[in-house]
Design an enzyme around this catalytic site. Structure first.
Site, PDB file in Angstrom:
ATOM      1  N   ASN A 202      -6.875   4.162   1.731  1.00 12.55           N
ATOM      2  CA  ASN A 202      -5.470   4.113   2.137  1.00 12.55           C
ATOM      3  C   ASN A 202      -5.258   4.689   3.532  1.00 12.55           C
ATOM      4  O   ASN A 202      -5.774   5.764   3.847  1.00 12.55           O
ATOM      5  CB  ASN A 202      -4.618   4.930   1.161  1.00 12.55           C
ATOM      6  CG  ASN A 202      -4.548   4.308  -0.213  1.00 12.55           C
ATOM      7  OD1 ASN A 202      -5.147   3.266  -0.481  1.00 12.55           O
ATOM      8  ND2 ASN A 202      -3.805   4.942  -1.105  1.00 12.55           N
TER       9      ASN A 202
ATOM     10  N   HIS B 167      -7.622   8.231  -1.117  1.00 12.12           N
ATOM     11  CA  HIS B 167      -6.335   8.463  -0.442  1.00 12.12           C
ATOM     12  C   HIS B 167      -6.595   9.394   0.742  1.00 12.12           C
ATOM     13  O   HIS B 167      -7.583  10.109   0.761  1.00 12.12           O
ATOM     14  CB  HIS B 167      -5.337   9.099  -1.411  1.00 12.12           C
ATOM     15  CG  HIS B 167      -4.768   8.116  -2.391  1.00 12.12           C
ATOM     16  ND1 HIS B 167      -3.438   7.816  -2.443  1.00 12.12           N
ATOM     17  CD2 HIS B 167      -5.370   7.337  -3.320  1.00 12.12           C
ATOM     18  CE1 HIS B 167      -3.236   6.907  -3.379  1.00 12.12           C
ATOM     19  NE2 HIS B 167      -4.394   6.597  -3.935  1.00 12.12           N
ATOM     20  N   GLY B 168      -5.682   9.397   1.703  1.00 12.96           N
ATOM     21  CA  GLY B 168      -5.868  10.263   2.874  1.00 12.96           C
ATOM     22  C   GLY B 168      -7.003   9.762   3.747  1.00 12.96           C
ATOM     23  O   GLY B 168      -7.799  10.550   4.261  1.00 12.96           O
TER      24      GLY B 168
ATOM     25  N   ALA C  74      -1.993   5.605   5.865  1.00 12.81           N
ATOM     26  CA  ALA C  74      -0.557   5.698   6.089  1.00 12.81           C
ATOM     27  C   ALA C  74      -0.289   6.476   7.374  1.00 12.81           C
ATOM     28  O   ALA C  74       0.259   5.937   8.345  1.00 12.81           O
ATOM     29  CB  ALA C  74       0.133   6.357   4.900  1.00 12.81           C
TER      30      ALA C  74
ATOM     31  N   ASP D 256       2.407   2.037  -3.950  1.00 13.80           N
ATOM     32  CA  ASP D 256       1.625   3.243  -3.685  1.00 13.80           C
ATOM     33  C   ASP D 256       2.324   4.460  -4.295  1.00 13.80           C
ATOM     34  O   ASP D 256       3.507   4.684  -4.068  1.00 13.80           O
ATOM     35  CB  ASP D 256       1.489   3.412  -2.156  1.00 13.80           C
ATOM     36  CG  ASP D 256       0.564   4.545  -1.769  1.00 13.80           C
ATOM     37  OD1 ASP D 256      -0.385   4.816  -2.532  1.00 13.80           O
ATOM     38  OD2 ASP D 256       0.781   5.153  -0.697  1.00 13.80           O
TER      39      ASP D 256
ATOM     40  N   SER E 220      -6.827   8.404   6.681  1.00 10.88           N
ATOM     41  CA  SER E 220      -6.623   8.675   8.111  1.00 10.88           C
ATOM     42  C   SER E 220      -7.446   9.890   8.522  1.00 10.88           C
ATOM     43  O   SER E 220      -7.301  10.951   7.929  1.00 10.88           O
ATOM     44  CB  SER E 220      -5.144   8.972   8.392  1.00 10.88           C
ATOM     45  OG  SER E 220      -4.356   7.841   8.106  1.00 10.88           O
TER      46      SER E 220
ATOM     47  N   GLY F 211      -2.057  13.174   5.225  1.00 14.89           N
ATOM     48  CA  GLY F 211      -1.560  13.748   6.482  1.00 14.89           C
ATOM     49  C   GLY F 211      -2.642  13.768   7.543  1.00 14.89           C
ATOM     50  O   GLY F 211      -3.679  13.122   7.394  1.00 14.89           O
TER      51      GLY F 211
HETATM   52 ZN   LIG Z   1      -1.961   8.718  -1.424  1.00 14.88          ZN
END
Ligand SMILES: [Zn+2]
Length: 272
Positions: free
Chosen positions: A224, A202-203, A226, A81, A205, A175
């Protein structure tokens, strides 16, 4: 069951869903995600953040991911990643990834194309598909949101780099969001149509379910996670307090928390 990045994203294409990519950096997270894949029958991507490849951590975590993939009956891939540069990509290849992200999105377009093309050439030599990023996905703390991915540039980027998947900026950030993001769905669909590539978000969440559903309909095939996985793990640790001393027994709760989180996200993406 081993599946490379391209193969696993093709499953999402065939079934009209997105594959969850979980950022893992310790054994409990690897096992939690593995248990979630087993419970749901879903394909999953284990990914490790670039930083881990700059120190010995990756050489400990990578074998655990390989073991999880070996034990799984569902398709699973191992992905780098946010690969920062070519040396890092080489280290990841040496540790057996079968998907590589090269992130040169902070560079001007020409440079991004050049660096990404080089990564694709290297990875092609050993049969590993590459995810590139065009339009920089920033962090929730950034003062100003970056510009959204441009359609013409996306078409050119896809043609000239030969990437197998494209991470785009359509309104998400890395974040924990203070306010739920609103994604540019028409742009996502247009990028998908112009490039023919599976789109990566991405992001993931904290993106509301309805937004996720529309994004998947528009061509998003990898999402993704995280931030929220890390929170799930740490909430599991905090819930234990000082109740249990043997660390293996202590870690059962954080592992379960990661599993529950992963099952929930798998369901939200329609992957299992
Ligand atoms: Zn990312």
């Amino acid at each position: 069951m081993v599946c490379d990045l391209k193969e696993i994203l093709a499953l999402g294409d065939a079934g009209g869903f997105a594959i969850p990519a979980f950022n893992v950096c310790n054994m409990e997270a690897v096992v939690g995600v593995m248990q979630a894949a087993t419970e749901t029958g879903a394909p999953v991507i284990f990914q490790m953040y670039s930083r881990l490849f700059d120190n010995p951590d990756a050489s400990f975590v990578a074998p655990m991911i390989h073991e999880a993939i070996r034990q799984l009956k569902t398709p699973a891939a191992f992905h780098l990643d946010h690969g920062a540069d070519i040396p890092q990509v080489l280290r990841a290849l040496r540790l057996g990834v079968n998907g590589v992200m090269i992130d040169a999105s902070a560079l001007p377009l020409e440079e991004n194309i050049r660096v990404t093309r080089r990564a694709v050439e290297l990875c092609e030599a050993c049969g590993v598909p590459v995810e590139g990023e065009l339009g920089h996905v920033g962090g929730v703390r950034d003062e100003k949101m970056s510009d959204f991915t441009d359609l013409e540039e996306a078409e050119r980027f896809a043609k000239e780099t030969g990437v197998s998947a494209l991470a785009v900026m359509v309104g998400t950030a890395h974040g924990r969001y203070k306010k739920a993001p609103v994604l540019d769905i028409p742009r996502t669909r247009a990028i998908r149509e112009r490039t023919g590539l599976p789109i990566v978000l991405h992001g993931g969440s904290g993106v509301p379910d309805e937004q996720l559903r529309l994004a998947i309909e528009a061509g998003v095939r990898k999402v993704n996670f995280a931030t929220d996985l890390y929170y799930a793990f740490l909430d599991g640790v905090r819930a234990m307090g000082d109740q249990v001393l043997p660390v293996d027994l202590f870690m059962r709760e954080p592992t379960r928390a990661v599993k529950d989180f992963a099952v929930d996200r798998i369901r939200r993406l329609g992957a299992g």
